[in-house]
Write an enzyme that holds these catalytic residues in place. Structure first.
Site, short mmCIF file in Angstrom:
data_model
loop_
_atom_site.label_atom_id
_atom_site.label_comp_id
_atom_site.label_asym_id
_atom_site.label_seq_id
_atom_site.Cartn_x
_atom_site.Cartn_y
_atom_site.Cartn_z
N ARG A 1 0.85 -1.20 0.00
CA ARG A 1 0.00 0.00 0.00
C ARG A 1 0.89 1.25 0.00
O ARG A 1 1.62 1.49 0.96
CB ARG A 1 -0.92 0.00 1.23
CG ARG A 1 -2.00 -1.08 1.15
CD ARG A 1 -2.97 -1.01 2.31
NE ARG A 1 -2.39 -1.42 3.57
CZ ARG A 1 -3.08 -2.01 4.54
NH1 ARG A 1 -4.38 -2.25 4.40
NH2 ARG A 1 -2.49 -2.33 5.66
N ASP B 1 7.22 -6.34 3.01
CA ASP B 1 6.87 -7.66 2.48
C ASP B 1 6.33 -7.41 1.06
O ASP B 1 6.22 -6.28 0.61
CB ASP B 1 5.77 -8.25 3.37
CG ASP B 1 5.50 -9.71 3.12
OD1 ASP B 1 6.31 -10.37 2.44
OD2 ASP B 1 4.47 -10.21 3.64
N ASP C 1 1.21 -0.36 8.52
CA ASP C 1 1.31 0.74 7.55
C ASP C 1 0.01 1.52 7.35
O ASP C 1 -0.01 2.51 6.63
CB ASP C 1 1.77 0.19 6.20
CG ASP C 1 0.79 -0.83 5.64
OD1 ASP C 1 -0.07 -1.32 6.40
OD2 ASP C 1 0.87 -1.15 4.44
N ASP C 2 -1.08 1.08 8.02
CA ASP C 2 -2.35 1.80 7.86
C ASP C 2 -2.76 2.47 9.16
O ASP C 2 -3.95 2.66 9.42
CB ASP C 2 -3.45 0.85 7.35
CG ASP C 2 -3.64 -0.37 8.24
OD1 ASP C 2 -2.82 -0.56 9.17
OD2 ASP C 2 -4.59 -1.13 8.01
N ASP D 1 -2.29 -12.41 15.97
CA ASP D 1 -2.88 -11.57 17.02
C ASP D 1 -3.81 -12.39 17.94
O ASP D 1 -3.76 -12.25 19.16
CB ASP D 1 -3.58 -10.32 16.45
CG ASP D 1 -4.43 -10.61 15.22
OD1 ASP D 1 -4.40 -11.76 14.71
OD2 ASP D 1 -5.14 -9.69 14.75
C1 UD1 Z 1 -5.66 -7.68 10.90
C2 UD1 Z 1 -5.38 -6.74 12.06
C3 UD1 Z 1 -3.90 -6.50 12.20
C4 UD1 Z 1 -3.16 -7.82 12.38
C5 UD1 Z 1 -3.56 -8.80 11.31
C6 UD1 Z 1 -2.92 -10.14 11.65
C7 UD1 Z 1 -7.03 -5.04 12.61
C8 UD1 Z 1 -7.61 -3.74 12.28
N1 UD1 Z 1 -6.04 -5.46 11.84
O1 UD1 Z 1 -5.11 -7.20 9.72
O2 UD1 Z 1 -3.61 -5.66 13.27
O3 UD1 Z 1 -1.77 -7.62 12.30
O4 UD1 Z 1 -4.98 -8.91 11.21
O5 UD1 Z 1 -3.73 -11.17 11.86
O6 UD1 Z 1 -7.47 -5.67 13.56
N2 UD1 Z 1 0.96 -7.30 5.40
C9 UD1 Z 1 2.13 -8.00 5.12
N3 UD1 Z 1 2.09 -8.97 4.15
C10 UD1 Z 1 0.96 -9.30 3.49
C11 UD1 Z 1 -0.22 -8.59 3.80
C12 UD1 Z 1 -0.19 -7.60 4.77
O7 UD1 Z 1 3.16 -7.73 5.70
O8 UD1 Z 1 1.01 -10.18 2.62
C13 UD1 Z 1 1.02 -6.26 6.45
C14 UD1 Z 1 0.36 -4.95 6.10
O9 UD1 Z 1 1.27 -4.09 5.50
C15 UD1 Z 1 -0.08 -4.45 7.47
C16 UD1 Z 1 -0.36 -5.71 8.27
O10 UD1 Z 1 0.31 -6.76 7.58
O11 UD1 Z 1 0.96 -3.73 8.11
C17 UD1 Z 1 -1.86 -6.00 8.39
O12 UD1 Z 1 -2.40 -6.07 7.10
P1 UD1 Z 1 -3.81 -5.42 6.72
O13 UD1 Z 1 -4.02 -5.62 5.27
O14 UD1 Z 1 -3.93 -4.07 7.26
O15 UD1 Z 1 -4.79 -6.42 7.45
P2 UD1 Z 1 -5.84 -6.26 8.64
O16 UD1 Z 1 -7.08 -6.87 8.20
O17 UD1 Z 1 -5.87 -4.87 9.13
MN MN Z 2 -4.96 -3.10 8.76
#
Ligand code: UD1
Ligand code: MN
Length: 438
Positions: A106, A133, A204-205, A283
């Site tokens: 993102r 990643d 990152d969000d 988590d």
């Molecule tokens: C949800 C949780 C998040 C948690 C994740 C792990 C909330 C609002 N969010 O993620 O805190 O860490 O579940 O179970 O409760 N990312 C990677 N690689 C990937 C995809 C995503 O590193 O292939 C990173 C993203 O950059 C971000 C994090 O993982 O920093 C969470 O990803 P996001 O897409 O925001 O998922 P949530 O649904 O928010």
């Molecule tokens: Mn998120």
């Protein structure tokens, strides 16, 4: 000088004379005694006694010497301990707390980094380490625009971008597998490869509050002073405007429910978690007391982060239902100047239960309506069903992980509705969470 020399010679002369007189008289005495055989025997006895006495005195002084030596050793050890304590205090007092930013694909990571840079009070105390990643180039370019201009902002790339093989039923959870893999890599990088003592993890969000860094700096000593605390989180899972006390931005709580979303842990804890780190849903894994040895986290009354990630792995539903309504703190609280000892287990636990169970009982309906004049009330629950019913009425999140309601501590959930504190509390003698709940 000349006068002194003369005086000295005179004194020496007198002393020599005196010595001569004394020796002469004792010689006379001895020769008199020699004349007498009985006296010889007496002299021998006396000598023997003298010898014995001297030997005795020698052992005494040896004992004294030993004592002195031991004292010296003790005080040396003591001062070493004092130094160690000071050293520890200094490490706690002026630590380096790197911020680890978890990024993927993102480009909006810019919003997150802009805020981190904007509110960061010290580049030295809070170096920023971005772990990326997903190998997404456009995102990498955004990250590079930060690392190129500031040596205290660095980037590392998660090297294993292979697809994780999954059975068909689990394919829809692929994202969660990748996130867990990435977190393991990134935490190992910061805490093991770089050897940092602790880390603040930011996704990152996330937006941050102006006092985000001050909060972590102020709460950090708790991770050293209270072994029953394993994490500090910036997030209140029930942090909507209608459920918090906006007049108490300094207020913090203990919670048994890992909140995540901007959180800090020590290397020591990571080294315990890492060998059993899960393949996915890290988590929820951290919400299982078996994995954290039943330890608690600290969370604020008013969140210090806000998630703007509508488009993400959990696909926006959760965002529209909850996240968008979360309130981000706007005030600056000087946490490093506050006394946070009320959060230590030995103070907190007894205070909480005596406070909560002294309060008048009320129904969830009345509490939600703000009925009654009491400044604080208690809403009782007796099982998972009555908990969920009451939580819904109050507008609280009603889900469980490993039997723990969100934000709960020792079974008690604290919130603030229509100007007063409301505690949702078990009406039975609570001893532990029941993992069959939820
Ligand atoms: C949800 C949780 C998040 C948690 C994740 C792990 C909330 C609002 N969010 O993620 O805190 O860490 O579940 O179970 O409760 N990312 C990677 N690689 C990937 C995809 C995503 O590193 O292939 C990173 C993203 O950059 C971000 C994090 O993982 O920093 C969470 O990803 P996001 O897409 O925001 O998922 P949530 O649904 O928010
Ligand atoms: Mn998120």
């Amino acid at each position: 000088m000349r006068m002194n020399l003369r005086k000295l010679t005179l004194i020496c002369g007198v002393l020599v004379l005196l010595w001569l007189v004394v020796s002469y008289s004792s010689l006379l005495q001895i020769s008199k005694n020699i004349g007498n055989k009985n006296n010889v025997q007496e002299l021998e006895n006396k000598l023997e006694k003298l010898q014995y006495k001297m030997a005795e005195e020698l052992t005494d002084s040896n004992k004294l010497l030993e004592k002195v030596k031991q004292q010296l050793k003790n005080s040396e050890e003591k001062s070493q301990q004092v130094f160690n304590d000071i050293d520890m205090e200094q490490n706690i007092g002026s630590p380096i707390l790197p911020v680890l930013v978890i990024a993927c694909d993102r480009v909006t990571v810019k919003r997150c980094l802009d805020n981190l840079v904007k509110f960061r009070p010290s580049k030295e105390t809070f170096p920023i380490i971005i772990s990326q990643d997903c190998g997404h180039n456009a995102t990498y370019q955004v990250i590079k625009s930060f690392t190129d201009v500031d040596p205290t902002i660095t980037v590392v790339r998660q090297p294993d971008l292979t697809e994780i093989p999954l059975p068909r039923v689990k394919v829809k959870f692929r994202g969660y597998y990748k996130i867990a893999r990435h977190f393991r890599f990134a935490l190992n990088h910061v805490l093991v490869a770089l050897g940092h003592e602790a880390v603040i993890i930011v996704e990152d969000d996330l937006d941050i509050s102006p006092d985000f860094f001050e909060y972590f700096l102020g709460a950090y000593p708790l991770l050293h002073k209270d072994p029953s605390i394993w994490c500090i989180s910036a997030w209140n899972d029930n942090g909507k405007k209608d459920l918090i006390d906006l007049s108490r931005p300094e207020l913090l709580h203990r919670t048994d429910f890992f909140p995540g979303l901007g959180w800090m842990l020590r290397r020591k804890t990571w080294l315990q978690l890492e060998p059993k780190w899960p393949q996915a849903f890290f988590d929820d894994w951290l919400r299982n007391p078996e994995n954290t040895q039943g330890r608690a986290c600290i969370r604020p009354e008013i969140s210090r982060t806000y998630s703007f990630g509508k488009v993400g792995v959990s696909k926006g539903l959760f965002f529209d239902m909850h996240l968008r309504y979360m309130h981000l703190n706007e005030d600056f609280v000087e946490f490093t100047k506050l006394d946070l000892s009320y959060l230590m287990k030995h103070n907190y636990d007894a205070n909480l239960s005596s406070l909560v169970y002294a309060l008048p009982e009320t129904s969830a309906e009345r509490a939600a309506a703000g009925a009654g004049g009491e400044p604080a009330t208690r809403v009782p629950y007796s099982n998972a069903k009555t908990y969920q019913k009451a939580a819904k009425k109050l507008g609280l999140m009603d889900d469980f992980r490993s039997g723990i309601p969100r934000t709960a501590y020792n079974g008690i959930v604290s919130c603030h509705i229509k100007g007063r504190r409301v505690y949702l509390a078990p009406n039975y003698e609570w001893t532990k969470y029941d993992p069959t709940w939820g």
